[in-house]
Design a protein around this motif. Structure first.
Motif, short mmCIF file in Angstrom:
data_model
loop_
_atom_site.label_atom_id
_atom_site.label_comp_id
_atom_site.label_asym_id
_atom_site.label_seq_id
_atom_site.Cartn_x
_atom_site.Cartn_y
_atom_site.Cartn_z
N ARG A 90 0.90 -1.24 0.14
CA ARG A 90 0.07 -0.01 0.07
C ARG A 90 0.96 1.31 0.12
O ARG A 90 0.44 2.46 0.40
CB ARG A 90 -0.99 -0.07 1.21
CG ARG A 90 -1.95 -1.24 1.05
CD ARG A 90 -2.68 -1.05 2.38
NE ARG A 90 -1.75 -1.35 3.58
CZ ARG A 90 -1.17 -2.22 3.77
NH1 ARG A 90 -1.19 -3.54 3.23
NH2 ARG A 90 -0.29 -2.32 5.15
N ARG A 92 2.93 3.85 -2.69
CA ARG A 92 2.77 4.30 -3.90
C ARG A 92 3.79 5.42 -4.23
O ARG A 92 3.67 6.25 -3.43
CB ARG A 92 1.26 4.70 -4.30
CG ARG A 92 0.26 3.62 -4.02
CD ARG A 92 -0.08 2.54 -5.01
NE ARG A 92 -1.10 1.73 -4.76
CZ ARG A 92 -1.15 0.38 -4.00
NH1 ARG A 92 0.24 0.22 -3.61
NH2 ARG A 92 -1.90 -0.02 -3.98
N LEU A 94 3.65 8.34 -7.44
CA LEU A 94 3.28 8.65 -8.60
C LEU A 94 4.21 9.84 -9.13
O LEU A 94 4.48 10.84 -8.65
CB LEU A 94 1.72 9.55 -8.43
CG LEU A 94 0.50 8.97 -7.91
CD1 LEU A 94 -0.59 9.47 -8.07
CD2 LEU A 94 0.25 7.58 -9.02
N THR A 135 -7.57 4.61 5.63
CA THR A 135 -6.88 5.84 5.53
C THR A 135 -5.93 6.20 4.67
O THR A 135 -4.95 5.32 4.27
CB THR A 135 -6.18 6.01 7.10
OG1 THR A 135 -6.79 5.80 7.96
CG2 THR A 135 -5.40 7.41 7.02
N ILE A 137 -3.26 8.57 2.60
CA ILE A 137 -2.53 9.54 2.85
C ILE A 137 -1.57 9.79 1.65
O ILE A 137 -1.08 9.07 0.93
CB ILE A 137 -1.35 9.38 3.82
CG1 ILE A 137 -2.07 8.87 5.16
CG2 ILE A 137 -0.15 10.48 4.01
CD1 ILE A 137 -1.03 8.10 6.02
N GLN A 138 -1.86 11.18 1.01
CA GLN A 138 -1.16 11.62 -0.18
C GLN A 138 -0.22 12.70 0.22
O GLN A 138 -0.62 13.79 0.58
CB GLN A 138 -2.23 12.13 -1.26
CG GLN A 138 -3.11 11.08 -1.83
CD GLN A 138 -4.14 11.51 -2.66
OE1 GLN A 138 -5.06 12.25 -2.22
NE2 GLN A 138 -4.30 11.56 -3.85
N VAL A 139 1.11 12.42 -0.04
CA VAL A 139 2.26 13.58 0.08
C VAL A 139 2.45 14.24 -1.10
O VAL A 139 3.37 13.21 -2.05
CB VAL A 139 3.35 12.92 0.87
CG1 VAL A 139 4.33 13.96 1.28
CG2 VAL A 139 2.91 12.22 2.19
N ALA B 2 1.78 2.79 6.46
CA ALA B 2 1.16 2.02 5.61
C ALA B 2 1.68 0.52 6.13
O ALA B 2 0.91 -0.59 6.06
CB ALA B 2 1.42 2.17 4.14
N GLN B 9 -2.95 3.52 3.34
CA GLN B 9 -2.40 3.63 2.07
C GLN B 9 -1.64 4.86 1.90
O GLN B 9 -2.09 5.90 2.35
CB GLN B 9 -3.50 3.45 0.87
CG GLN B 9 -2.66 3.49 -0.35
CD GLN B 9 -3.52 3.34 -1.64
OE1 GLN B 9 -4.27 2.29 -1.65
NE2 GLN B 9 -3.38 4.08 -2.62
N ALA B 10 -0.33 4.73 1.62
CA ALA B 10 0.30 6.04 1.32
C ALA B 10 1.10 6.36 -0.14
O ALA B 10 1.58 5.25 -0.62
CB ALA B 10 1.64 5.82 2.36
N SER B 11 0.84 7.59 -0.39
CA SER B 11 1.10 7.68 -2.06
C SER B 11 2.01 8.93 -1.74
O SER B 11 1.77 9.97 -1.26
CB SER B 11 0.18 8.05 -2.83
OG SER B 11 -0.67 6.74 -3.00
N CYS B 12 3.17 8.92 -2.68
CA CYS B 12 3.99 10.15 -2.75
C CYS B 12 3.62 10.60 -4.18
O CYS B 12 3.73 9.91 -5.25
CB CYS B 12 5.42 9.57 -2.72
SG CYS B 12 6.69 10.97 -2.62
N VAL B 13 3.29 11.97 -4.30
CA VAL B 13 2.81 12.48 -5.59
C VAL B 13 3.62 13.51 -5.98
O VAL B 13 3.88 14.59 -5.44
CB VAL B 13 1.09 12.79 -5.42
CG1 VAL B 13 0.84 13.50 -6.89
CG2 VAL B 13 0.53 11.99 -4.82
N THR B 33 0.37 17.37 2.65
CA THR B 33 -0.26 16.07 2.68
C THR B 33 -1.59 16.13 2.88
O THR B 33 -2.21 17.09 3.55
CB THR B 33 0.30 15.22 3.90
OG1 THR B 33 1.74 15.14 3.96
CG2 THR B 33 -0.11 13.88 4.35
#
Lengths: 144, 66
Positions: A90, A92, A94, A135, A137-139, B2, B9-13, B33
């Motif tokens: 989980r 990611r 982008l 939950t 979380i987008q950083v 995560a 769920q954790a995404s780095c954008v 964030t």
């Protein structure tokens, strides 16, 4: 041209020795009209995988493999999904992991390749007590 | 987080590559964030403060229950 200098490679290789289990980096991209950033992402992942035998890169065609994209909730490319063995971590990324994001990717690979979240006991207790629903979380970051 | 909990769920954008997402969440500085599309955390925080912010908890420990 390599993204990592020989000295960087030595440092990162040493850092990656912490990994104990296979890590797969799923790179979602497309064959036609792939963004330039997808090519950059592929190079970064290949260089990383070249530094440790437990890391491998698998390219997934975002257009042709819609089911896999849906399975991992991927809506944009390039996107990287980290698997620990077969299990979705989980985590990611982008976009192309350049600059600081590459450092974050290395840390994420180590997290995927080990079982310890490396959080403090206080953080673990808070998470255990308060995470009761999904939950997300987008950083948001930039490469510089 | 995560890695610690299966619900997370954790995404780095990369903000400049995904301008549509950046605009949607009004990202004008990084790191920023977004939690569940609503909670906003600006800047880099020490670990425990970040965890509290993600979980929408007060900064200090709640007073002990009477």
């Amino acid at each position: 041209m390599a993204l990592l200098s020989e000295q960087d490679q030595r440092v990162v290789r040493e850092h990656l020795t912490a990994i104990q289990q296979p890590v797969t980096l799923l790179l979602f991209t497309q064959t036609f009209d792939a963004p330039e950033t997808a090519r950059m992402a592929r190079q970064a992942l290949d260089e990383l995988a070249g530094l440790n035998d437990l890391i491998r890169v698998e390219e997934v065609n975002f257009v042709l493999e819609r089911e896999r994209a849906a399975k991992y909730g991927i809506e944009h490319i390039p996107a990287i999904v980290l698997l620990s063995g077969e299990e979705d971590t989980r985590m990611r990324f982008l976009g192309a992991p350049a600059g600081y994001e590459f450092m974050s990717l290395i840390e994420a690979v180590i997290l995927a390749g080990t079982t310890d979240s490396r959080l403090t006991p206080e953080s673990r207790a808070l998470i255990s007590a308060h995470v009761t629903a999904p939950t997300n979380i987008q950083v948001f970051v930039t490469p510089t | 987080m995560a890695r610690e909990n299966a619900l997370v769920q954790a995404s780095c954008v990369e903000a400049t590559e995904f301008m549509d997402l950046s605009r949607k969440f009004r990202v004008t500085g990084v790191p920023k964030t977004i939690v569940n599309g609503s909670i906003e955390i600006l800047g880099a925080l020490p670990e425990e403060m970040f965890v509290r912010s993600v979980l929408n908890l007060p900064e200090n420990d709640a007073p002990p229950e009477a």
